[in-house]
Write an enzyme that holds these catalytic residues in place. Structure first.
Site, PDB file in Angstrom:
ATOM      1  N   HIS A 285      -7.816   0.641   0.389  1.00 49.09           N
ATOM      2  CA  HIS A 285      -7.697   1.964   1.005  1.00 49.09           C
ATOM      3  C   HIS A 285      -6.593   2.832   0.407  1.00 49.09           C
ATOM      4  O   HIS A 285      -6.531   4.035   0.682  1.00 49.09           O
ATOM      5  CB  HIS A 285      -7.517   1.859   2.523  1.00 49.09           C
TER       6      HIS A 285
ATOM      7  N   GLU B 108      -9.565   1.554   9.138  1.00 52.84           N
ATOM      8  CA  GLU B 108      -8.854   0.846   8.079  1.00 52.84           C
ATOM      9  C   GLU B 108      -7.722   0.051   8.732  1.00 52.84           C
ATOM     10  O   GLU B 108      -7.157   0.475   9.750  1.00 52.84           O
ATOM     11  CB  GLU B 108      -8.286   1.819   7.043  1.00 52.84           C
TER      12      GLU B 108
ATOM     13  N   ASP C 124      -3.898  -6.832  -0.806  1.00 52.99           N
ATOM     14  CA  ASP C 124      -5.321  -6.650  -1.101  1.00 52.99           C
ATOM     15  C   ASP C 124      -5.907  -5.478  -0.327  1.00 52.99           C
ATOM     16  O   ASP C 124      -6.796  -4.774  -0.818  1.00 52.99           O
ATOM     17  CB  ASP C 124      -6.105  -7.925  -0.773  1.00 52.99           C
TER      18      ASP C 124
ATOM     19  N   ASP D 270     -15.080   4.556  11.802  1.00 55.46           N
ATOM     20  CA  ASP D 270     -14.639   3.568  10.826  1.00 55.46           C
ATOM     21  C   ASP D 270     -13.134   3.390  10.979  1.00 55.46           C
ATOM     22  O   ASP D 270     -12.422   4.329  11.360  1.00 55.46           O
ATOM     23  CB  ASP D 270     -14.972   3.997   9.395  1.00 55.46           C
TER      24      ASP D 270
ATOM     25  N   HIS E 211     -10.685   4.938  -3.592  1.00 51.69           N
ATOM     26  CA  HIS E 211     -10.187   4.265  -2.389  1.00 51.69           C
ATOM     27  C   HIS E 211     -11.121   4.550  -1.216  1.00 51.69           C
ATOM     28  O   HIS E 211     -11.774   5.583  -1.176  1.00 51.69           O
ATOM     29  CB  HIS E 211      -8.783   4.750  -2.007  1.00 51.69           C
TER      30      HIS E 211
ATOM     31  N   ASP F 166     -15.614   6.924   5.213  1.00 53.46           N
ATOM     32  CA  ASP F 166     -16.579   5.863   5.495  1.00 53.46           C
ATOM     33  C   ASP F 166     -17.385   6.157   6.761  1.00 53.46           C
ATOM     34  O   ASP F 166     -18.566   5.813   6.848  1.00 53.46           O
ATOM     35  CB  ASP F 166     -15.863   4.521   5.623  1.00 53.46           C
TER      36      ASP F 166
END
Length: 210
Positions: A82, A18, A77, A16, A180, A186
Site C-alpha cells: 500500500h 488497508e 511487506d 476496502d 500501490h 480498491d
C-alpha cells in the site's frame, strides 16, 4: 431462482481496508492476555464508496475515506503493497475518532467487499478494541456483506479469486493499482466489479469484431 441479496435495495456501500499487515490475534489469545494489556491496532486506512440503484443498474455516488493511526508497527511487506509508511500515520486519527463517521456513512446498508472476511474481521476487531463491542462479537456479521470474490467464482469457475485477476477478466482499468494499493481505489474497483457481474456485463466494452 433465489433472490440476490441486493435485490430490493436502493443503496449499497463498497468498502476496502488497508492494514498494518500484522496477524490478528485469536480470540483465545486476547482472552489469555494480561489484564490491562492494550491490543495493537490493525486498520490504517478505510475507503468507502456508495452505490445507488438507477433503473436496472447502479451508479457510484459519494465516498468516505480516512487513514487511521494504529499505534502499532507496520509490517514491511504491507508497506510494499500500500505504500503507506509509519510517518504518514503520525497525524492520522485513531480508530475511535473515526468510528462514528464510518458508521454514519455505512448506515444500515449492505457492504460490498472483495474477500469480505478480511473487512469483517478487521472491523469487528477494531470495534471491540475500542470498547464499543465485546471481543468475539459480530458488530459486522457475514450476512451484511456481498462478496465480489464469491461472485467471481460463480461467474468464472476455477479462475483466480484475486481482485487484480477479476479486474482483468472484467476489462476494468486497474493501472492506478500498479504502484500501490489504496483503500478507496480498491473500493472503487470492487464497486465496478460488482456492478458488471450483477448486470451480467462480463465482456469487453466497445469491442469491435471484423
Amino acid at each position: 431462482m433465489s433472490m440476490q441479496p441486493w435485490e430490493g435495495r436502493d443503496r449499497l456501500v463498497a468498502i476496502d481496508i488497508e492494514t498494518t499487515g500484522r496477524r490478528l490475534p485469536s480470540l483465545q489469545d486476547i482472552r489469555k492476555a494480561p489484564k490491562g494489556l492494550r491490543q495493537p491496532g490493525i486498520i490504517i486506512e478505510i475507503g468507502c464508496l456508495e452505490l445507488f440503484r438507477e433503473g436496472d443498474g447502479w451508479r457510484k455516488a459519494g465516498s468516505w475515506e480516512s487513514r487511521v493511526n494504529p499505534d502499532a508497527p507496520l509490517h514491511p511487506d504491507a508497506i510494499k503493497v500500500h505504500g503507506i509508511k509509519p510517518a504518514d500515520l503520525k497525524a492520522a486519527p485513531r480508530f475511535p475518532e473515526v468510528a462514528d463517521a464510518l458508521l454514519a456513512f455505512l448506515g444500515e446498508d449492505l457492504l460490498v467487499a472483495h474477500a469480505y472476511e478480511n473487512e469483517m474481521d478487521f472491523l469487528n476487531y477494531e470495534f471491540a478494541r475500542c470498547g464499543r463491542a465485546a471481543w468475539g462479537a459480530d458488530t459486522f456479521p457475514a450476512d451484511r456483506f456481498i462478496c465480489t470474490k464469491e461472485m467471481s467464482h460463480a461467474v468464472f469457475p476455477g479462475a483466480s479469486g484475486s481482485l487484480d485477476a477479476l479486474c482483468d477478466r472484467l476489462w476494468l482499468d486497474r493501472s492506478d493499482r500498479f504502484a500501490h494499493h489504496g483503500a478507496l481505489l480498491d473500493a472503487d474497483l470492487t464497486a465496478d466489479a460488482f456492478v458488471k457481474m450483477a448486470l451480467g456485463d462480463t465482456g469487453p466494452r466497445d469491442a469491435v469484431y471484423e
